[in-house]
Design an enzyme around this catalytic site. Structure first.
Site: not given
Ligand SMILES: [Zn+2]
Length: 352
Positions: A171, A293
């Site tokens: 990110h 995830d």
């Molecule tokens: Zn993630």
């Protein structure tokens, strides 16, 4: 025969060990924990993988993708925070932002560098949940070395190498960290492949459940690095919320968005689109940002992908037949994270 893909590891990554995160102003239990990497390592060692210790690298590959100001802030923030007494007053042991220079605040003016450290955080971090603790810098910098060591193995001729990185990194943009990430390990790896002299075009393929907004931003104007991500549609209310939409396109960016509840079939069709984009781009090396995830039992995403599909995704990525650096991103369920990573790497290994 055991897993032939080497596993790069660094103990220093354990130094980032937040007990709590701050979400919506509330302290919540942290889930990006050192135990994640421990579980992955033990699953891979159990499958016969060779563990390689990470080697230190200078900052040049890091500064090739990140602003020097961001790196310097991360390096010094916690010791300054501690020296200025914030752990005692107001009682916050970790560096956390509170004011952010949004376009609406600045109204067209250039942001200044605030004098107060408590405000400087907002200049480099885009959320309030990604806190900097005592060992965060050391761990995040070690994760970069882990990614670089795996990349060196591939530059040296290994068909594939796995970097057991944490904290994760996908990110982080050139100038801003967040999303439980501090330095963009996968982006550093992709640029290192480019700078290593053997790859003229690199694909950075992100299969984490969340959009790889960092690489998208870093390489937006660089068509030698394809960035492609399959992830839950931010329209459905998922991180990073402001980015990751299917209609974001640059010279070499692809976002494949999936609705909440998507399972193996839809997710693998998305992985196929990443593979097709890599072929169309003419990439000669690959970095896989491997978050797990999207796994069906992970509460951090509404996707419902099984170990079978992670294995199949590894196979399909392997059909590219390109040198591949795999970098760990998300995946937070301690009981299953190791098995999901192993499944993906075994799938990739089958094609070697
Ligand atoms: Zn993630």
């Amino acid at each position: 025969m055991g897993l032939s893909i080497p596993v790069v590891w660094s103990d220093a990554q354990r130094r980032h060990a937040p007990e709590t995160g701050v979400w919506l102003g509330v302290a919540i239990d942290a889930d990006e924990l050192p135990a994640r990497a421990d579980r992955i390592r033990s699953a891979l060692e159990g499958a016969g993988a060779t563990v390689v210790e990470s080697e230190s690298h200078d900052d040049a590959p890091l500064l090739a993708v990140h602003d020097a100001g961001l790196v310097e802030f991360l390096r010094t923030a916690w010791s300054e925070w501690s020296a200025e007494g914030y752990p005692d007053d107001p009682g916050q042991p970790d560096v956390v932002g509170y004011i952010f220079p949004t376009p609406g605040l600045l109204s067209g003016l250039e942001p200044r560098v605030p004098t107060a450290l408590s405000a400087r955080t907002g200049a480099w971090c885009f959320d309030t949940m990604t806190v900097i603790g005592e060992g965060t810098w050391e761990a995040a910098r070690a994760a970069v070395d882990t990614a670089l060591t795996a990349t060196d193995l591939v530059l040296g001729g290994a068909p594939a190498a796995y970097a057991c990185c944490r904290p994760p990194g996908h990110h982080v943009t050139r100038t801003a960290f967040g999303g439980s990430c501090y330095l963009n390990n996968a982006a550093v790896a992709a640029q290192h492949l480019r700078d290593g002299g053997t790859s003229s075009r690199v694909a950075l393929l992100d299969v984490d459940a969340h959009h790889g907004n960092g690489a998208q931003a870093i390489f937006w104007e660089h068509d030698d690095v394809l960035t492609a991500s399959v992830h839950v549609d931010p329209t459905d209310g998922w991180f990073p919320h402001f980015l990751g939409f299917a209609d974001e396109s640059g010279p070499s960016n692809l976002n494949v968005t999936l609705p909440s509840g998507s399972g193996d079939e839809a997710w693998l069709a998305g992985v196929d689109r990443l593979v097709e984009a890599t072929r169309a781009h003419g990439s000669d090396a690959v970095v896989v940002a491997l978050g797990v995830d999207a796994g069906i039992d992970d509460p951090n995403s509404p996707l419902a992908v099984t170990a079978h599909a992670f294995r199949e995704a590894g196979r399909r990525l392997g059909t590219l037949g390109l040198p591949t650096v795999v970098v760990q991103e998300g995946g937070y369920v301690l009981d299953t994270v190791g098995a999901l990573v192993l499944a993906a790497l075994e799938g990739l290994d089958e094609t070697r």
